[in-house]
Scaffold this motif. Structure first.
Motif, PDB file in Angstrom:
ATOM      1  N   THR A  77       3.088  13.497   5.043  1.00  0.00           N
ATOM      2  CA  THR A  77       4.028  12.391   4.891  1.00  0.00           C
ATOM      3  C   THR A  77       3.386  11.250   4.124  1.00  0.00           C
ATOM      4  N   PRO A  78       3.997  10.804   3.025  1.00  0.00           N
ATOM      5  CA  PRO A  78       3.433   9.673   2.282  1.00  0.00           C
ATOM      6  C   PRO A  78       3.382   8.405   3.139  1.00  0.00           C
ATOM      7  N   VAL A  79       2.440   7.535   2.809  1.00  0.00           N
ATOM      8  CA  VAL A  79       2.260   6.268   3.515  1.00  0.00           C
ATOM      9  C   VAL A  79       2.796   5.139   2.638  1.00  0.00           C
ATOM     10  N   LYS A  80       3.581   4.257   3.234  1.00  0.00           N
ATOM     11  CA  LYS A  80       4.059   3.070   2.522  1.00  0.00           C
ATOM     12  C   LYS A  80       4.020   1.898   3.497  1.00  0.00           C
ATOM     13  N   GLU A  81       3.208   0.899   3.202  1.00  0.00           N
ATOM     14  CA  GLU A  81       3.022  -0.256   4.087  1.00  0.00           C
ATOM     15  C   GLU A  81       2.986  -1.545   3.267  1.00  0.00           C
ATOM     16  N   LYS A  82       3.268  -2.643   3.958  1.00  0.00           N
ATOM     17  CA  LYS A  82       3.159  -3.952   3.323  1.00  0.00           C
ATOM     18  C   LYS A  82       2.558  -4.915   4.337  1.00  0.00           C
ATOM     19  N   ALA A  83       1.527  -5.630   3.942  1.00  0.00           N
ATOM     20  CA  ALA A  83       0.824  -6.533   4.862  1.00  0.00           C
ATOM     21  C   ALA A  83       1.720  -7.702   5.257  1.00  0.00           C
ATOM     22  N   LEU A 112       0.829  -1.197   0.000  1.00  0.00           N
ATOM     23  CA  LEU A 112       0.000   0.000   0.000  1.00  0.00           C
ATOM     24  C   LEU A 112       0.866   1.249   0.000  1.00  0.00           C
ATOM     25  N   GLU A 113       0.505   2.197  -0.859  1.00  0.00           N
ATOM     26  CA  GLU A 113       1.121   3.520  -0.840  1.00  0.00           C
ATOM     27  C   GLU A 113       0.026   4.563  -0.985  1.00  0.00           C
ATOM     28  N   GLU A 124      -6.597  -3.115   0.855  1.00  0.00           N
ATOM     29  CA  GLU A 124      -5.575  -2.091   1.051  1.00  0.00           C
ATOM     30  C   GLU A 124      -6.017  -0.750   0.461  1.00  0.00           C
ATOM     31  N   PHE A 125      -6.776  -0.800  -0.603  1.00  0.00           N
ATOM     32  CA  PHE A 125      -7.306   0.457  -1.136  1.00  0.00           C
ATOM     33  C   PHE A 125      -8.164   1.160  -0.095  1.00  0.00           C
ATOM     34  N   PHE A 126      -9.045   0.398   0.568  1.00  0.00           N
ATOM     35  CA  PHE A 126      -9.941   1.024   1.554  1.00  0.00           C
ATOM     36  C   PHE A 126      -9.175   1.471   2.786  1.00  0.00           C
TER      37      PHE A 126
END
Length: 631
Positions: A78-84, A44-45, A62-64
């Motif tokens: 601040t941009p968001v960057k995550e990985k499940a 997710l970004e 992840e979109f929601f």
């Protein structure tokens, strides 16, 4: 207010996004900030791209989750960057203990789960789903029709949330087995008859029916806590067989049915551990599972290690958790994990304890690469608390599993961004169980005084040795604090209901103490005053009953409330009877009030000089509850 233009989204995503954004109070309108969605393979970004906001996502859920992250992006830039760090992140909602979600609430829950990033909703349904060939299955229990389940399955798909059946195929079937038409497959009052062909004909039909509704073949098929296995009709007709052997027989037959229907089953693991431990206990700090037990589990079965209690609060509890995780990983089968958010102890949740345990439990999943993770929300004994009252630990699971963080996270902003409540707000909902003298959070998981004090008889006072006069002022003040939050958007009713409960308890919590004291001191004036206080308490009880009814009908089908109403009615009738008894004594019609002359003892038989905390433990409320939810 944040305003977004959705015209760049794919048509099939646009309407679902608009529904979710309504919960976030983000306005959708033309000529606002464009929202762009892009699929990717790397998590997710969420970021700004010139004047637009972009959400890149690997999976629809992840979109929601990205929609809620827009608030943080706008707030701090601040941009968001995550990985499940999971394959399955499930919320298991118990709808079998009286409270069956109505469709509106089930859909609302699906949207909130999607916003947090969950990709699965398990409905724990013992007998609350339709089996057309068995009209008594779920009869008068609010069961879902097959069409209702199909509607929820399709709705979940819109938000990337899979609907998964969580059922029982051995024990926990008391509601079903009470009907005479199931006598042929009944072993005991809540356990099926193992080894009998008719049992597996029934279960075959269960699987066939659910497979016609649910699109997933990942089923949780239960099999936990079948404590009375082999001790009823089977014992009488066929003689003694060890529970471990009966489990082996049952597993073999169930495995055949699962293979027939293409089901990949999850089963609760305790029935493999209990026979190995003294007193049939599940948890152990030193148990080593024998190879023959490990090899007895059929291929393709996933074992679910459920853990709601043990964590790093003490070295002893940490050793239990760590050993149980290690023993599960020794099996040849996949291991899944189930934690919990504590809301099954009565009217008020235990958010503080849920947060305390969940932090360690999620770290254990991360450290051991557990990829199938469930947050359970049980509804024992009537579903008296709302699922929405116990959200913080549900949120914590998502935050840690998307970030991979082992640190203790501050989730207050996340909670407020989605639900409009801070962590402190949720902890306020715990407070009816935090009376003066309560133990520290780490020792309080089973303490539920507000339920004990509400249901205990107001003349006999079974729990009086565990009560204290200070509770009167405590509940009076707490009622004001809770009522102050009653106008909070969407969830103000949670605070209003508990505020009304505390308004009742400001009198009832100490009523039998006050009556006994005045009676033994022959303070007739005080007894007269208490009669008038009972009138006020009854009026407060009527207010609470009406507010609770509105909450119930807002969230659940009508079924199940009849038992709650009978409980409330018995509390009210006993209050009326108590006042009548005291008046008859004051008028000379009764020579004595016998219950007030009886000695007060501790409910759990502890000595009077015990240093243990005075508050009764988790099981005691069952002795105070006047009506069983199964009626």
């Amino acid at each position: 207010m944040i305003k977004l233009d959705l015209k760049n989204l794919p048509e099939d995503l646009r309407s679902s996004a608009q529904e979710a954004l309504e919960l976030l109070d983000i306005e959708v309108c033309d000529n606002a900030t464009p929202l762009i969605a892009k699929s990717c393979s790397d998590g997710l970004e969420v970021y700004f791209d010139n004047d637009a906001i972009v959400i890149k996502y690997s999976h629809l859920c992840e979109f929601f989750r990205g929609l809620y992250k827009i608030k943080a992006l706008v707030r701090n830039g601040t941009p968001v960057k995550e990985k499940a760090h999971f394959d399955w992140l499930s919320y298991m909602a118990d709808v079998s203990r009286g409270g069956v979600f109505n469709l509106k609430t089930a859909k609302l829950l699906i949207k909130y789960l999607a916003l947090m990033g969950y990709n699965d909703l398990m409905l724990y349904m013992e007998d609350v789903y339709e089996l057309p060939k068995y009209p008594y299955f779920g009869h008068h229990r609010g069961r879902y029709t097959l069409d209702e389940l199909r509607e929820l399955v399709e709705y979940g798909e819109r938000f990337g949330v899979t609907l998964t059946p969580c059922i029982q195929t051995l024990g926990h079937l008391r509601s079903m087995l009470r009907w005479p038409c199931f006598a042929s497959i009944r072993d005991t009052d809540d356990v099926l008859y193992v080894g009998k062909d008719e049992t597996y004909e029934f279960l075959d039909y269960v699987f066939e029916t659910l497979c016609s509704v649910f699109k997933t073949r990942r089923f949780n098929i239960g099999m936990d806590e079948a404590h009375s296995l082999g001790t009823g009709a089977r014992l009488e007709k066929e003689g003694f067989v060890p529970k471990s052997e009966l489990m082996r027989i049952h597993l073999k037959r169930i495995a055949e049915l699962c293979k027939k229907h293409g089901i990949k089953p999850l089963i609760w693991s305790d029935m493999f551990f209990r026979p190995l431990n003294p007193d049939n206990e599940y948890y152990s700090a030193d148990l080593q599972v024998p190879d023959e037990v490990i090899n007895s589990v059929p291929e393709d079965f996933t074992l679910v290690y459920w853990e709601y209690y043990n964590c790093d609060m003490t070295d002893e509890l940490k050793a239990i958790f760590d050993n149980m995780m290690a023993q599960h990983l020794r099996f040849n089968n996949p291991t899944a994990y189930a934690g919990c958010t504590w809301r099954w102890v009565g009217f008020a949740p235990k958010n503080a304890f849920s947060m305390l345990t969940s932090n360690y439990h999620v770290n254990g999943c991360l450290d051991n690469n557990i990829r199938d993770i469930t947050m359970t929300s049980w509804s024992n004994d009537g579903s008296e608390s709302s699922h929405f009252s116990a959200i913080p630990a549900v949120m914590l699971y998502a935050e840690k599993l998307y970030t991979g963080s082992r640190e203790r996270l501050d989730i207050s902003d996340a909670l407020f961004d989605i639900f409009g409540l801070t962590l402190d707000d949720y902890l306020l909902l715990d407070e009816p169980n935090r009376v003066p003298g309560s133990p520290p959070t780490r020792l309080s998981q089973g303490k539920n005084p507000c339920k004990n004090l509400f249901y205990q008889d107001c003349l006999c006072g079974k729990m009086d040795a565990h009560s204290d006069p200070s509770y009167k002022a405590f509940y009076a003040e707490l009622s004001k604090k809770l009522y102050a939050k009653k106008d909070v958007k969407r969830f103000g009713y949670l605070f209003e209901v508990l505020g009304a409960l505390c308004q009742v308890l400001k009198t009832k919590a100490t009523l039998s103490l006050d009556l006994r004291k005045a009676y033994l001191e022959n303070d007739r004036q005080r007894l007269d005053e208490l009669c008038w206080e009972i009138d006020t308490m009854i009026a407060d009880l009527d207010v609470f009953t009406e507010l609770f009814r509105k909450q119930w009908l807002k969230e659940y089908k009508m079924w199940g409330y009849e038992n709650i109403e009978m409980r409330f009615g018995s509390v009210k009738e006993r209050a009326i009877g108590t006042k009548k008894t005291v008046r008859e004594y004051l008028n000379g019609e009764l020579e004595a009030i016998e219950p007030l002359e009886d000695e007060v003892l501790y409910f759990d038989c502890r000595p009077a000089d015990s240093e243990k905390n005075k508050i009764a433990s988790i099981g005691h409320y069952l002795q105070c509850t006047p009506i069983n939810y199964l009626l």
